[in-house]
Design a protein around this motif. Structure first.
Motif, PDB file in Angstrom:
ATOM      1  N   GLU A  35      14.294  41.697   1.541  1.00 36.33           N
ATOM      2  CA  GLU A  35      15.217  41.423   0.324  1.00 36.33           C
ATOM      3  C   GLU A  35      14.471  39.872  -0.383  1.00 36.33           C
ATOM      4  OE1 GLU A  35      17.871  44.968  -1.312  1.00 36.33           O
ATOM      5  OE2 GLU A  35      19.142  43.291   0.152  1.00 36.33           O
ATOM      6  N   SER A  36      14.520  39.667  -1.326  1.00 36.66           N
ATOM      7  CA  SER A  36      14.240  38.443  -1.304  1.00 36.66           C
ATOM      8  C   SER A  36      14.998  37.484  -3.148  1.00 36.66           C
ATOM      9  CB  SER A  36      12.339  38.669  -1.663  1.00 36.66           C
ATOM     10  OG  SER A  36      11.603  39.011  -0.460  1.00 36.66           O
ATOM     11  N   ILE A  37      14.822  36.171  -2.745  1.00 30.12           N
ATOM     12  CA  ILE A  37      15.620  35.945  -3.626  1.00 30.12           C
ATOM     13  C   ILE A  37      13.995  34.799  -3.892  1.00 30.12           C
ATOM     14  CG2 ILE A  37      17.434  36.632  -3.403  1.00 30.12           C
ATOM     15  CD1 ILE A  37      17.746  33.750  -2.416  1.00 30.12           C
ATOM     16  N   TRP A  38      13.935  33.837  -4.574  1.00 27.31           N
ATOM     17  CA  TRP A  38      13.178  32.960  -5.283  1.00 27.31           C
ATOM     18  C   TRP A  38      13.290  31.854  -5.741  1.00 27.31           C
ATOM     19  CZ3 TRP A  38       7.995  33.125  -4.587  1.00 27.31           C
ATOM     20  CH2 TRP A  38       7.459  34.406  -4.767  1.00 27.31           C
ATOM     21  N   LEU A  39      13.438  30.589  -5.331  1.00 29.11           N
ATOM     22  CA  LEU A  39      13.362  28.935  -5.479  1.00 29.11           C
ATOM     23  C   LEU A  39      12.891  28.496  -6.402  1.00 29.11           C
ATOM     24  CD1 LEU A  39      15.601  27.744  -2.496  1.00 29.11           C
ATOM     25  CD2 LEU A  39      16.635  28.859  -4.540  1.00 29.11           C
ATOM     26  N   VAL A  40      13.055  27.970  -7.725  1.00 25.42           N
ATOM     27  CA  VAL A  40      11.852  27.379  -8.185  1.00 25.42           C
ATOM     28  C   VAL A  40      11.844  26.905  -8.744  1.00 25.42           C
ATOM     29  CG1 VAL A  40      10.235  28.657 -10.978  1.00 25.42           C
ATOM     30  CG2 VAL A  40      11.672  30.581  -9.439  1.00 25.42           C
ATOM     31  N   PRO A  41      10.652  25.345  -8.793  1.00 23.22           N
ATOM     32  CA  PRO A  41      11.088  24.727  -9.650  1.00 23.22           C
ATOM     33  C   PRO A  41      10.989  24.705 -11.692  1.00 23.22           C
ATOM     34  CG  PRO A  41       8.803  24.942  -8.865  1.00 23.22           C
ATOM     35  CD  PRO A  41       9.334  25.454  -7.909  1.00 23.22           C
ATOM     36  N   GLU A  42      10.948  23.584 -12.371  1.00 21.15           N
ATOM     37  CA  GLU A  42      10.506  23.993 -13.603  1.00 21.15           C
ATOM     38  C   GLU A  42       9.161  24.420 -14.024  1.00 21.15           C
ATOM     39  OE1 GLU A  42      11.253  24.373 -17.099  1.00 21.15           O
ATOM     40  OE2 GLU A  42      12.947  22.556 -16.293  1.00 21.15           O
ATOM     41  N   LEU A  43       9.179  25.675 -14.372  1.00 21.71           N
ATOM     42  CA  LEU A  43       8.772  25.986 -14.628  1.00 21.71           C
ATOM     43  C   LEU A  43       8.092  27.191 -16.318  1.00 21.71           C
ATOM     44  CD1 LEU A  43       5.456  27.424 -13.228  1.00 21.71           C
ATOM     45  CD2 LEU A  43       6.915  29.532 -12.568  1.00 21.71           C
ATOM     46  N   ASN A  44       7.632  27.078 -16.739  1.00 23.64           N
ATOM     47  CA  ASN A  44       8.234  27.450 -18.409  1.00 23.64           C
ATOM     48  C   ASN A  44       6.507  26.874 -19.027  1.00 23.64           C
ATOM     49  OD1 ASN A  44       7.783  25.203 -20.823  1.00 23.64           O
ATOM     50  ND2 ASN A  44       9.810  24.622 -19.819  1.00 23.64           N
ATOM     51  N   GLN A  45       6.358  28.174 -19.863  1.00 21.85           N
ATOM     52  CA  GLN A  45       5.107  28.456 -20.172  1.00 21.85           C
ATOM     53  C   GLN A  45       4.825  27.079 -21.885  1.00 21.85           C
ATOM     54  OE1 GLN A  45       2.774  31.311 -20.308  1.00 21.85           O
ATOM     55  NE2 GLN A  45       2.140  29.582 -20.220  1.00 21.85           N
ATOM     56  N   THR A  46       5.423  26.373 -22.143  1.00 23.91           N
ATOM     57  CA  THR A  46       5.036  25.766 -22.723  1.00 23.91           C
ATOM     58  C   THR A  46       4.975  23.835 -21.958  1.00 23.91           C
ATOM     59  OG1 THR A  46       6.732  25.777 -24.713  1.00 23.91           O
ATOM     60  CG2 THR A  46       6.372  23.620 -24.801  1.00 23.91           C
ATOM     61  N   ASP A  47       5.553  24.015 -20.927  1.00 29.09           N
ATOM     62  CA  ASP A  47       5.301  22.527 -20.355  1.00 29.09           C
ATOM     63  C   ASP A  47       4.132  22.926 -19.390  1.00 29.09           C
ATOM     64  OD1 ASP A  47       5.977  20.204 -19.020  1.00 29.09           O
ATOM     65  OD2 ASP A  47       5.879  21.462 -16.757  1.00 29.09           O
ATOM     66  N   ILE A  48       3.643  23.892 -18.834  1.00 26.08           N
ATOM     67  CA  ILE A  48       2.117  24.693 -18.498  1.00 26.08           C
ATOM     68  C   ILE A  48       0.988  23.907 -19.176  1.00 26.08           C
ATOM     69  CG2 ILE A  48       0.979  26.559 -17.309  1.00 26.08           C
ATOM     70  CD1 ILE A  48       3.172  27.332 -16.603  1.00 26.08           C
ATOM     71  N   GLN A  49       1.051  24.105 -20.720  1.00 26.36           N
ATOM     72  CA  GLN A  49       0.624  24.373 -21.287  1.00 26.36           C
ATOM     73  C   GLN A  49       0.126  22.445 -21.767  1.00 26.36           C
ATOM     74  OE1 GLN A  49      -1.493  28.178 -20.903  1.00 26.36           O
ATOM     75  NE2 GLN A  49      -2.111  26.544 -23.400  1.00 26.36           N
ATOM     76  N   MET A  50       1.307  22.117 -22.175  1.00 27.08           N
ATOM     77  CA  MET A  50       1.202  20.663 -22.864  1.00 27.08           C
ATOM     78  C   MET A  50       0.785  19.718 -22.082  1.00 27.08           C
ATOM     79  SD  MET A  50       4.730  20.611 -25.508  1.00 27.08           S
ATOM     80  CE  MET A  50       3.799  18.948 -25.790  1.00 27.08           C
ATOM     81  N   ASN A  51       1.246  20.159 -20.490  1.00 30.48           N
ATOM     82  CA  ASN A  51       1.527  19.027 -19.666  1.00 30.48           C
ATOM     83  C   ASN A  51      -0.079  19.072 -18.231  1.00 30.48           C
ATOM     84  OD1 ASN A  51       3.327  17.262 -20.487  1.00 30.48           O
ATOM     85  ND2 ASN A  51       5.132  18.573 -19.641  1.00 30.48           N
ATOM     86  N   TYR A  52      -0.659  20.088 -18.552  1.00 30.49           N
ATOM     87  CA  TYR A  52      -0.960  20.713 -17.741  1.00 30.49           C
ATOM     88  C   TYR A  52      -2.893  21.380 -18.509  1.00 30.49           C
ATOM     89  CZ  TYR A  52       2.167  20.277 -14.335  1.00 30.49           C
ATOM     90  OH  TYR A  52       3.377  18.954 -13.696  1.00 30.49           O
ATOM     91  N   LEU A  53      -2.996  22.983 -18.894  1.00 31.54           N
ATOM     92  CA  LEU A  53      -3.579  23.178 -19.373  1.00 31.54           C
ATOM     93  C   LEU A  53      -4.759  23.126 -20.350  1.00 31.54           C
ATOM     94  CD1 LEU A  53      -3.296  27.287 -18.411  1.00 31.54           C
ATOM     95  CD2 LEU A  53      -3.551  25.242 -17.202  1.00 31.54           C
ATOM     96  N   GLU A  54      -4.142  21.708 -21.825  1.00 30.56           N
ATOM     97  CA  GLU A  54      -4.711  21.463 -23.124  1.00 30.56           C
ATOM     98  C   GLU A  54      -4.767  19.791 -22.555  1.00 30.56           C
ATOM     99  OE1 GLU A  54      -1.807  22.195 -26.021  1.00 30.56           O
ATOM    100  OE2 GLU A  54      -2.011  24.087 -25.740  1.00 30.56           O
TER     101      GLU A  54
END
Length: 328
Positions: free
Chosen positions: A162-181
């Motif tokens: 079984e699993s759980i996840w440790l995740v750094p900041e991850l949201n769609q707005t941040d991905i778009q604004m600070n990376y993909l755009e």
């Protein structure tokens, strides 16, 4: 006249007591324990212990951190989270980072230890224009060589299949604004631009993989999510369906008054104005934000833009032992 004299003596003694107490209190720490019940936590993770260390700000507890290490090395925990602001200032060199490296190097059990950056050093993740390149800094490599994993991308922890996840900041707005755009003209070199874009594409893949996958996800970040977040805000930013957020940054208010609590936290959306006189359930400990629980450590050290306020007032430094429990 005599009554006034007694009043003045009482006030003087009270002030003297407060000064002496807070000098003493700033040099000690407590282990604050918190149980967090998660609806979807796998049975194999029932009783999973997370040790959180936050906001050291270059402070020492005993010579070479011996007091702090003595306490940590006696605790029963499954993983350690270092949630940022380990140096006093923004410097990331080894000399400025000696307090946190003395601590890391003295910890005996760190097979599952993870690091996220804060707003003071040392900075382990290479950033350009607010975007991560996906690479470690020189000090980040030193941190990993000392046995602590820098949380650049989500990490799956498994137990009995079984699993759980440790995740750094991850949201769609941040991905778009600070990376993909981002466009190439925003960077000094093509290499920097390509690194940022490739890392953004990696984050997008992680986002799609983890979104609504039915597994427990723990957000690990220096900064808490704002307590006044609405469902519309949450959906608009495109946050993952986190079950728990573990953060620091607020110092428990740093300056606290007995019977009242924190006078200020660095959160413009909390309190009467720009963080002053915040709601006390937003300052530290466990609170609820929409469908996610958030735990905020009061941390160990202090910081202030005005040097004479660089101390904790009626605010004992703390490390945190979080125990995850299944909902039964």
């Amino acid at each position: 006249m005599k009554k006034r004299y007694y009043v003045l003596i009482t006030i003087f003694l009270l002030i003297a007591f407060c000064v002496v107490w807070n000098i003493y209190d700033n040099q000690r720490f407590v282990v604050t324990e918190q149980t967090v019940t998660l609806d979807d936590l796998p049975n194999s993770f029932d009783g999973y212990h997370i040790l959180q260390i936050s906001d050291l700000h270059g402070k020492y507890f005993g010579e070479n951190q011996l007091d702090l290490l003595s306490a940590i090395n006696q605790l029963d925990y499954d993983c350690i989270l270092f949630t940022g602001d380990m140096n006093k200032y923004e410097e990331s060199d080894l000399l400025s980072s000696q307090a946190i490296f003395d601590l890391i190097n003295g910890i005996e059990k760190k097979e599952m230890a993870f690091w996220v950056d804060g707003n003071t050093g040392p900075f382990a993740i290479d950033m350009i224009n607010g975007s991560c390149t996906g690479n470690l800094t020189k000090i980040g490599k030193e941190i990993e060589e000392s046995g602590v994993n820098v949380l650049i991308s989500p990490v799956e922890i498994t137990r009995e299949g079984e699993s759980i996840w440790l995740v750094p900041e991850l949201n769609q707005t941040d991905i778009q604004m600070n990376y993909l755009e981002m466009t190439e003209d925003m960077f000094e070199s093509t290499e920097d631009y390509q690194n940022v874009i490739l890392y953004g594409q990696e984050l997008q893949k992680w986002y799609e993989q983890l979104s609504d996958n039915g597994q427990v996800k723990i957000r690990v970040n220096h900064y808490p999510i704002q307590a006044n977040m609405t469902q519309a805000d949450w959906d608009g930013l495109g946050y993952l369906d986190y079950d728990l957020s573990i953060a620091g940054h607020y110092h428990g208010g740093q300056l606290r008054l007995p019977f009242f609590g924190a006078l200020y936290i660095p959160s413009p959306t909390s309190g009467i104005a720009n963080g002053y006189f915040p709601k006390q359930n937003e300052v530290k400990g466990l609170n609820q934000i929409i469908d996610m629980q958030q735990y905020i450590s009061a941390g160990l050290g202090s910081s202030a833009s005005i040097s004479f306020l660089d101390f904790r007032l009626f605010n004992t430094p703390e490390i945190n032992l979080i125990t995850l429990r299944c909902h039964k």
